[in-house]
Write an enzyme that holds these catalytic residues in place. Structure first.
Site, PDB file in Angstrom:
ATOM      1  N   GLY A 196      70.378 -43.252 -58.095  1.00 50.30           N
ATOM      2  CA  GLY A 196      70.522 -43.983 -56.832  1.00 50.30           C
ATOM      3  C   GLY A 196      71.453 -43.447 -55.774  1.00 50.30           C
ATOM      4  O   GLY A 196      71.436 -43.966 -54.663  1.00 50.30           O
ATOM      5  N   GLY A 230      71.488 -40.503 -54.191  1.00 50.21           N
ATOM      6  CA  GLY A 230      70.966 -39.386 -53.394  1.00 50.21           C
ATOM      7  C   GLY A 230      70.753 -39.730 -51.923  1.00 50.21           C
ATOM      8  O   GLY A 230      70.504 -40.890 -51.563  1.00 50.21           O
ATOM      9  N   CYS A 252      67.278 -41.006 -51.371  1.00 49.09           N
ATOM     10  CA  CYS A 252      66.851 -41.852 -52.475  1.00 49.09           C
ATOM     11  C   CYS A 252      66.849 -43.311 -52.030  1.00 49.09           C
ATOM     12  O   CYS A 252      67.775 -43.748 -51.340  1.00 49.09           O
ATOM     13  CB  CYS A 252      67.866 -41.660 -53.595  1.00 49.09           C
TER      14      CYS A 252
HETATM   15  P1  5GP Z   1      71.705 -35.499 -52.550  1.00 50.77           P
HETATM   16  O1  5GP Z   1      72.498 -34.275 -52.888  1.00 50.77           O
HETATM   17  O2  5GP Z   1      70.669 -35.207 -51.503  1.00 50.77           O
HETATM   18  O3  5GP Z   1      72.556 -36.675 -52.220  1.00 50.77           O
HETATM   19  O4  5GP Z   1      70.922 -35.911 -53.879  1.00 50.77           O
HETATM   20  C1  5GP Z   1      70.018 -35.043 -54.519  1.00 50.77           C
HETATM   21  C2  5GP Z   1      69.416 -35.755 -55.703  1.00 50.77           C
HETATM   22  O5  5GP Z   1      68.687 -36.926 -55.292  1.00 50.77           O
HETATM   23  C3  5GP Z   1      68.373 -34.969 -56.472  1.00 50.77           C
HETATM   24  O6  5GP Z   1      68.921 -33.980 -57.297  1.00 50.77           O
HETATM   25  C4  5GP Z   1      67.678 -36.061 -57.261  1.00 50.77           C
HETATM   26  O7  5GP Z   1      68.380 -36.435 -58.417  1.00 50.77           O
HETATM   27  C5  5GP Z   1      67.724 -37.240 -56.293  1.00 50.77           C
HETATM   28  N1  5GP Z   1      66.434 -37.434 -55.635  1.00 50.77           N
HETATM   29  C6  5GP Z   1      65.660 -36.518 -55.019  1.00 50.77           C
HETATM   30  N2  5GP Z   1      64.544 -37.077 -54.507  1.00 50.77           N
HETATM   31  C7  5GP Z   1      64.598 -38.373 -54.820  1.00 50.77           C
HETATM   32  C8  5GP Z   1      63.732 -39.481 -54.590  1.00 50.77           C
HETATM   33  O8  5GP Z   1      62.681 -39.389 -53.940  1.00 50.77           O
HETATM   34  N3  5GP Z   1      64.120 -40.670 -55.100  1.00 50.77           N
HETATM   35  C9  5GP Z   1      65.275 -40.807 -55.817  1.00 50.77           C
HETATM   36  N4  5GP Z   1      65.558 -41.997 -56.327  1.00 50.77           N
HETATM   37  N5  5GP Z   1      66.131 -39.802 -56.019  1.00 50.77           N
HETATM   38  C10 5GP Z   1      65.796 -38.600 -55.536  1.00 50.77           C
END
Ligand code: 5GP
Length: 347
Positions: free
Chosen positions: A181, A183, A186
């Protein structure tokens, strides 16, 4: 119904308390780490940051750029075996040692993984990735992969609680990926109400993993170099970044021109955009749990990497950690109600 009363923390709830130190300069800080993984017994040395396995971030071009800094890329799972073959043939061992092969948990994914790993002995990392790592099917897939590849380093996730970290390590994972959660693209917390503030998840899961000789990746939620440092300070062995590495030349995402400015599309792997592209649309029984955004185009990833590594080095000098490995021991977090001063806008 039960309620756990102790407050769980995210990156924006804390700051590092500075400590006296003998370090004079950031250049004295060593960000490289070396691990020998629990099950695979493989040794790996490098800077423990990983580009997230998203098709808008973790491309072959990104892997080549990040390998120059000994940073890992969890290459996304949508390249064909033929594309992998062409990539592997053109790379030196140095690049391949910083490449992670991502997979889902279907029989087809397993077969494809077999074909990709057979291309080179230098491909030593597997990332078995699902949105919800709490299912029995997931644990059995991890055990099956461990039996099939006893000498490969297996990353499994995502989970956010110590007991599931232990179960995955005992099932054959060397490294557990932590985060549900947090991300940047996300929407799981909005769509399901499920989640765990990322800093507490890292602190609790690192403790569980280290007790069994395993490692964790803090995955998601880092918005700035300070957050990357906080993840390491909380005990993450590796930190995975999506949004912070998005919208660069190496991402190869769709470019959009608007009002004379250039933007690049970035979307979650469970977003409608990703499902339209890779799965022929959002299946009727599920909701998209990711969003699509357009980010200002940022050019080559090199400057961003320098900014991140410079920030983490500087954190280390503020708390007196000569090596990244020592950062967590030197960390005292203070709980806060403020972060940066935004009077002139955000950095
Ligand atoms: P960020 O660095 O962009 O904050 O987070 C990256 C992470 O977000 C990814 O490695 C993965 O675990 C998560 N993530 C990527 N795409 C999605 C998505 O469509 N839904 C959700 N729940 N998490 C995602």
């Amino acid at each position: 119904m039960r309620i756990e009363e102790d407050l769980k923390l995210g990156f924006s709830d804390v700051l590092f308390r500075p400590k006296r130190s003998t370090l004079n300069s950031r250049s004295q800080v060593e960000l490289g780490r070396e691990f020998v993984f629990k099950h695979s017994a493989r040794r790996w040395a490098g800077v423990p940051i990983i580009a997230a396995n998203m098709d808008t971030v973790a491309t072959f071009a990104m892997a080549r750029a990040l390998a120059r800094h000994q940073i890992l890329t969890a290459v996304h799972k949508h390249y064909s075996v033929a594309e992998w073959q062409a990539f592997v043939q053109a790379q030196t061992a140095d690049v391949l040692q910083h490449v992670i092969v991502s997979s889902g948990t279907s029989d087809k994914d397993f077969e494809k993984l077999q074909q990709i790993l057979a291309l080179s002995d230098e491909l030593g990392f597997i990332c078995i990735d699902v949105a919800n790592g709490y299912s029995e099917h997931f644990t059995s897939f991890v055990s099956k992969a461990r039996r099939q590849w006893p000498g490969h380093t297996i990353i499994a996730g995502n989970v956010v609680t110590g007991e599931m970290v232990e179960e995955l390590i005992l099932s054959g994972a060397d490294i557990v990926k932590v985060g549900i959660g947090p991300g940047s693209v996300c929407t799981t917390r909005v769509k399901t109400g499920v989640g765990y503030p990322q800093l507490s998840a890292i602190i609790e899961c690192a403790d569980a993993a280290h007790g069994l000789g395993g490692q964790i990746i803090g995955d998601g939620g880092c918005t700035c170099p300070g957050d990357v440092s906080k993840a390491f300070g909380g005990g993450a062995d590796f930190v995975m970044l999506g949004g912070m590495l998005a919208a660069h030349e190496e991402c190869g995402g769709e470019l959009v021109e608007r009002d004379g400015k250039t933007f690049m599309k970035f979307y979650g792997m469970s977003s409608a955009s990703a499902m339209d592209k890779h799965a022929g649309g959002v299946a009727r029984y599920r909701a998209a749990e990711g969003k699509t955004v357009e980010l200002a185009y940022r050019g080559p990833v090199e400057d961003t990497i320098q900014d991140i590594l410079g920030g983490v080095r500087s954190t280390c000098t503020y708390v007196g950690a000569q090596r990244l490995k020592e950062l967590t021991k030197r960390t005292t977090f203070i709980r806060v109600r403020e972060q940066e001063n935004n009077v002139y806008g955000k950095e």
